[in-house]
Design a protein around this motif. Structure first.
Motif, PDB file in Angstrom:
ATOM      1  N   ARG A  10      26.990 -15.313  -9.189  1.00 28.34           N
ATOM      2  CA  ARG A  10      26.175 -16.524  -9.004  1.00 28.34           C
ATOM      3  C   ARG A  10      24.919 -16.094  -8.267  1.00 28.34           C
ATOM      4  O   ARG A  10      25.003 -15.578  -7.156  1.00 28.34           O
ATOM      5  CB  ARG A  10      26.919 -17.587  -8.201  1.00 28.34           C
ATOM      6  N   GLY A  11      23.772 -16.284  -8.906  1.00 30.35           N
ATOM      7  CA  GLY A  11      22.516 -15.811  -8.312  1.00 30.35           C
ATOM      8  C   GLY A  11      22.543 -14.300  -8.237  1.00 30.35           C
ATOM      9  O   GLY A  11      22.753 -13.622  -9.238  1.00 30.35           O
ATOM     10  N   ASP A  12      22.372 -13.759  -7.046  1.00 25.81           N
ATOM     11  CA  ASP A  12      22.414 -12.301  -6.877  1.00 25.81           C
ATOM     12  C   ASP A  12      23.666 -11.868  -6.117  1.00 25.81           C
ATOM     13  O   ASP A  12      23.722 -10.780  -5.570  1.00 25.81           O
ATOM     14  CB  ASP A  12      21.151 -11.798  -6.187  1.00 25.81           C
ATOM     15  N   GLU A 113       5.838  -0.859   2.522  1.00 24.05           N
ATOM     16  CA  GLU A 113       5.310  -2.001   1.782  1.00 24.05           C
ATOM     17  C   GLU A 113       6.387  -2.530   0.853  1.00 24.05           C
ATOM     18  O   GLU A 113       7.203  -3.338   1.252  1.00 24.05           O
ATOM     19  CB  GLU A 113       4.034  -1.586   1.056  1.00 24.05           C
ATOM     20  N   SER A 114       6.432  -2.061  -0.377  1.00 26.40           N
ATOM     21  CA  SER A 114       7.477  -2.526  -1.298  1.00 26.40           C
ATOM     22  C   SER A 114       7.826  -1.397  -2.260  1.00 26.40           C
ATOM     23  O   SER A 114       7.122  -1.168  -3.238  1.00 26.40           O
ATOM     24  CB  SER A 114       7.006  -3.751  -2.066  1.00 26.40           C
ATOM     25  N   PRO A 115       8.909  -0.676  -1.972  1.00 28.19           N
ATOM     26  CA  PRO A 115       9.330   0.398  -2.871  1.00 28.19           C
ATOM     27  C   PRO A 115       9.638  -0.162  -4.256  1.00 28.19           C
ATOM     28  O   PRO A 115      10.027  -1.317  -4.383  1.00 28.19           O
ATOM     29  CB  PRO A 115      10.607   0.939  -2.221  1.00 28.19           C
ATOM     30  N   PRO A 116       9.457   0.634  -5.293  1.00 28.08           N
ATOM     31  CA  PRO A 116       9.730   0.149  -6.644  1.00 28.08           C
ATOM     32  C   PRO A 116      11.214  -0.131  -6.836  1.00 28.08           C
ATOM     33  O   PRO A 116      12.060   0.583  -6.309  1.00 28.08           O
ATOM     34  CB  PRO A 116       9.268   1.297  -7.541  1.00 28.08           C
ATOM     35  N   GLY A 117      11.507  -1.191  -7.547  1.00 27.23           N
ATOM     36  CA  GLY A 117      12.903  -1.514  -7.828  1.00 27.23           C
ATOM     37  C   GLY A 117      13.597  -2.047  -6.591  1.00 27.23           C
ATOM     38  O   GLY A 117      12.997  -2.293  -5.551  1.00 27.23           O
ATOM     39  N   ASP A 118      14.868  -2.245  -6.738  1.00 25.54           N
ATOM     40  CA  ASP A 118      15.678  -2.777  -5.643  1.00 25.54           C
ATOM     41  C   ASP A 118      16.388  -1.604  -4.977  1.00 25.54           C
ATOM     42  O   ASP A 118      17.547  -1.334  -5.248  1.00 25.54           O
ATOM     43  CB  ASP A 118      16.669  -3.793  -6.203  1.00 25.54           C
ATOM     44  N   VAL A 119      15.651  -0.889  -4.116  1.00 25.35           N
ATOM     45  CA  VAL A 119      16.197   0.310  -3.485  1.00 25.35           C
ATOM     46  C   VAL A 119      16.011   0.218  -1.972  1.00 25.35           C
ATOM     47  O   VAL A 119      15.004  -0.265  -1.484  1.00 25.35           O
ATOM     48  CB  VAL A 119      15.531   1.588  -4.054  1.00 25.35           C
ATOM     49  N   ASP A 120      17.021   0.651  -1.245  1.00 23.61           N
ATOM     50  CA  ASP A 120      16.969   0.665   0.216  1.00 23.61           C
ATOM     51  C   ASP A 120      16.748   2.104   0.658  1.00 23.61           C
ATOM     52  O   ASP A 120      17.572   2.975   0.375  1.00 23.61           O
ATOM     53  CB  ASP A 120      18.294   0.123   0.766  1.00 23.61           C
ATOM     54  N   VAL A 121      15.626   2.365   1.332  1.00 21.91           N
ATOM     55  CA  VAL A 121      15.288   3.726   1.756  1.00 21.91           C
ATOM     56  C   VAL A 121      15.249   3.804   3.281  1.00 21.91           C
ATOM     57  O   VAL A 121      14.596   2.992   3.929  1.00 21.91           O
ATOM     58  CB  VAL A 121      13.911   4.160   1.201  1.00 21.91           C
ATOM     59  N   THR A 122      15.957   4.767   3.821  1.00 22.57           N
ATOM     60  CA  THR A 122      15.855   5.095   5.237  1.00 22.57           C
ATOM     61  C   THR A 122      15.220   6.477   5.310  1.00 22.57           C
ATOM     62  O   THR A 122      15.722   7.417   4.700  1.00 22.57           O
ATOM     63  CB  THR A 122      17.246   5.118   5.912  1.00 22.57           C
ATOM     64  N   SER A 123      14.096   6.577   6.018  1.00 23.07           N
ATOM     65  CA  SER A 123      13.399   7.852   6.140  1.00 23.07           C
ATOM     66  C   SER A 123      13.773   8.545   7.439  1.00 23.07           C
ATOM     67  O   SER A 123      13.745   7.931   8.504  1.00 23.07           O
ATOM     68  CB  SER A 123      11.883   7.650   6.105  1.00 23.07           C
ATOM     69  N   PHE A 124      14.115   9.807   7.311  1.00 23.02           N
ATOM     70  CA  PHE A 124      14.384  10.664   8.455  1.00 23.02           C
ATOM     71  C   PHE A 124      13.247  11.673   8.508  1.00 23.02           C
ATOM     72  O   PHE A 124      13.105  12.482   7.596  1.00 23.02           O
ATOM     73  CB  PHE A 124      15.730  11.377   8.293  1.00 23.02           C
ATOM     74  N   VAL A 125      12.415  11.581   9.531  1.00 23.21           N
ATOM     75  CA  VAL A 125      11.255  12.466   9.610  1.00 23.21           C
ATOM     76  C   VAL A 125      11.723  13.848  10.055  1.00 23.21           C
ATOM     77  O   VAL A 125      12.390  14.000  11.075  1.00 23.21           O
ATOM     78  CB  VAL A 125      10.194  11.912  10.580  1.00 23.21           C
TER      79      VAL A 125
END
Length: 153
Positions: A10-12, A113-125
């Protein structure tokens, strides 16, 4: 595995998973002979290297020598972390990756800003300091990076 399975959405939101007989009403979509899985997780990516034409170094190269090649590439004019990260994100999303732990020498603005697609990114510098002086220099560099909630170990 669930043969002749059904996912109720239902929905997402996924409301239920079970045998097809569970669904009493609603629109049905038959995906045929298919496998449904959760999104894939890439817990250790280096998206800024996504545009490399070939791997850095050769098989058997000592790690310290390989790191020097990495550093040299990062200083080269062909190194474009924003373009490479975008290419790597698109490739990842296209292959079903929904969550990425990205190890990066810099964090491109596009990740905030807004990564392409529905992706969750955590950056480790990643800061590489092979000498005490270089390590201190890299730690000072943290102030220059646009990274929210930065902590150092």
């Amino acid at each position: 595995p669930l043969e002749h399975g059904c996912v109720v959405v239902r929905g997402d939101r996924i409301l239920a998973v079970g045998p097809t007989a569970v669904v009493a009403e609603g629109r049905r979509v038959d995906f045929g002979d298919a496998v449904m899985t959760p999104g894939f997780v890439n817990a250790h990516a280096h998206l800024e290297f996504s545009l490399l034409r070939k791997p850095l170094g050769e098989a058997g190269l000592p790690f310290a020598d390989w790191i020097l090649e990495v550093l040299e590439y990062r200083r080269s004019p062909e190194f474009d972390p924003s373009a490479a990260t975008l290419a790597g994100l698109r490739e990842s999303v296209g292959h079903g990756v929904t969550t990425i732990g990205d190890i990066a020498s810099c964090v491109p603005d596009l990740l905030f800003e807004s990564p392409p697609g529905d992706v969750d990114v955590t950056s480790f510098v990643e800061l590489i300091g092979l000498s005490e002086a270089r390590a201190a220099s890299q730690m000072r560099r943290l102030d220059e990076l646009k990274v929210p909630n930065v902590g150092a170990l």
